[in-house]
Scaffold this active site. Structure first.
Site, mmCIF file in Angstrom:
data_model
loop_
_atom_site.group_PDB
_atom_site.id
_atom_site.type_symbol
_atom_site.label_atom_id
_atom_site.label_comp_id
_atom_site.label_asym_id
_atom_site.label_seq_id
_atom_site.Cartn_x
_atom_site.Cartn_y
_atom_site.Cartn_z
ATOM 1 N N GLU A 39 0.873 -1.174 0.000
ATOM 2 C CA GLU A 39 0.000 0.000 0.000
ATOM 3 C C GLU A 39 0.907 1.220 0.000
ATOM 4 O O GLU A 39 1.642 1.448 0.960
ATOM 5 C CB GLU A 39 -0.889 -0.023 1.261
ATOM 6 C CG GLU A 39 -1.697 1.243 1.469
ATOM 7 C CD GLU A 39 -2.353 1.283 2.852
ATOM 8 O OE1 GLU A 39 -2.679 0.214 3.419
ATOM 9 O OE2 GLU A 39 -2.509 2.396 3.389
ATOM 10 N N ARG A 43 1.066 10.223 1.099
ATOM 11 C CA ARG A 43 1.585 11.192 2.069
ATOM 12 C C ARG A 43 2.764 11.940 1.491
ATOM 13 O O ARG A 43 3.334 12.812 2.134
ATOM 14 C CB ARG A 43 2.035 10.474 3.348
ATOM 15 C CG ARG A 43 0.891 9.838 4.058
ATOM 16 C CD ARG A 43 1.331 9.093 5.292
ATOM 17 N NE ARG A 43 0.380 8.040 5.529
ATOM 18 C CZ ARG A 43 0.470 7.153 6.495
ATOM 19 N NH1 ARG A 43 1.462 7.196 7.348
ATOM 20 N NH2 ARG A 43 -0.450 6.233 6.634
ATOM 21 N N THR A 67 -3.904 6.191 2.449
ATOM 22 C CA THR A 67 -4.088 7.569 2.924
ATOM 23 C C THR A 67 -4.858 8.401 1.901
ATOM 24 O O THR A 67 -4.518 9.548 1.625
ATOM 25 C CB THR A 67 -2.733 8.234 3.289
ATOM 26 O OG1 THR A 67 -1.884 7.279 3.946
ATOM 27 C CG2 THR A 67 -2.937 9.392 4.256
ATOM 28 N N LYS A 127 -10.727 -1.007 7.087
ATOM 29 C CA LYS A 127 -9.495 -0.802 7.844
ATOM 30 C C LYS A 127 -9.883 -0.419 9.276
ATOM 31 O O LYS A 127 -10.751 0.444 9.478
ATOM 32 C CB LYS A 127 -8.685 0.321 7.191
ATOM 33 C CG LYS A 127 -7.467 0.776 7.987
ATOM 34 C CD LYS A 127 -6.588 1.678 7.148
ATOM 35 C CE LYS A 127 -5.489 2.296 8.007
ATOM 36 N NZ LYS A 127 -4.392 2.859 7.210
#
Ligand code: 3PG
Length: 212
Positions: A39, A43, A67, A127
């Site tokens: 993943e 960011r 994210t 998640k």
């Protein structure tokens, strides 16, 4: 790859990549340790190009975008070739964008209300973040009470290590566990590929030994 194949190894390496040129060597280091899912988090400015490079070079690697905070990031992830998306929380704009781009999404939840909202939006693999700070295995087991029969599955992430990995994987509702401990940002920045391979192999061994 379908959802099932991304989650088959029950581990997701959450990575922060600062330099696009590190993307393929990092993915190769994970593959050398036996893990075929990464993943790449949005960011850093390198995220979309990192995803595209891994997809072009390593067709056996499952590549997700993490994210995802905005609809535009979902679009960028999808255009870069991400095969699944992950968000730290539940956002209708991210959810709608993922549906529009046909990107399987693992939205983040912690509370029963958020689980209900995610189910309403059509997402069933969620998640669980930040897992450790939010009560860890005990909290997951408590959520399994009212939601176990719905088929909802969780991907606990946040504070997972090789030491507590078995306890998370032993929860029947846990589809997979995510974490950065196999490839921390500094290890990637230092190009510590052998170390990343060793940590990944250790995690894979634990995952294979831990039965639900
Ligand atoms: C994430 O985005 O999923 C987390 O930052 C990963 O948490 P960890 O760094 O504690 O593994």
């Amino acid at each position: 790859m379908s959802n099932e194949s991304f989650l088959a190894q029950r581990l997701i390496c959450v990575a922060v990549i600062d330099r696009t040129e590190d993307a393929v060597p990092l993915a190769e280091a994970l593959l050398a340790g036996g893990l075929n899912v990464i993943e790449v988090t949005f960011r850093t400015a390198a995220a979309a190009e990192a995803i595209a490079r891994i997809r072009r070079s390593l067709p056996t690697m499952g590549v997700g975008a993490g994210t995802l905070l905005t609809a535009d990031q979902v679009r960028q992830a999808s255009e870069a070739g991400a095969q699944f998306g992950v968000a730290p929380g539940l956002s209708e704009s991210v959810s709608n964008a993922a549906q529009k781009h046909k990107l399987p999404l693992f939205p983040g939840v912690i509370t029963p209300t958020e689980v209900m909202h995610a189910l309403d939006l059509g997402w069933t693999t969620l998640k669980f973040f930040p897992a450790g700070a939010a009560g860890g295995v005990d909290m997951l087991k408590a959520l399994a009470g009212p939601f176990g029969h719905t088929g909802v599955k969780f991907i606990p992430t946040g504070g997972v290590t090789a030491a507590n990995l078995p306890s998370y994987l032993a929860v029947p509702q846990v589809a997979a566990v995510g974490g950065s401990w196999m490839a921390e940002r500094k290890l990637v920045a230092d190009k510590a590929w052998d170390k990343i391979t060793a940590l990944t192999a250790e995690a894979m061994k634990i995952a294979q030994q831990t039965q639900k």
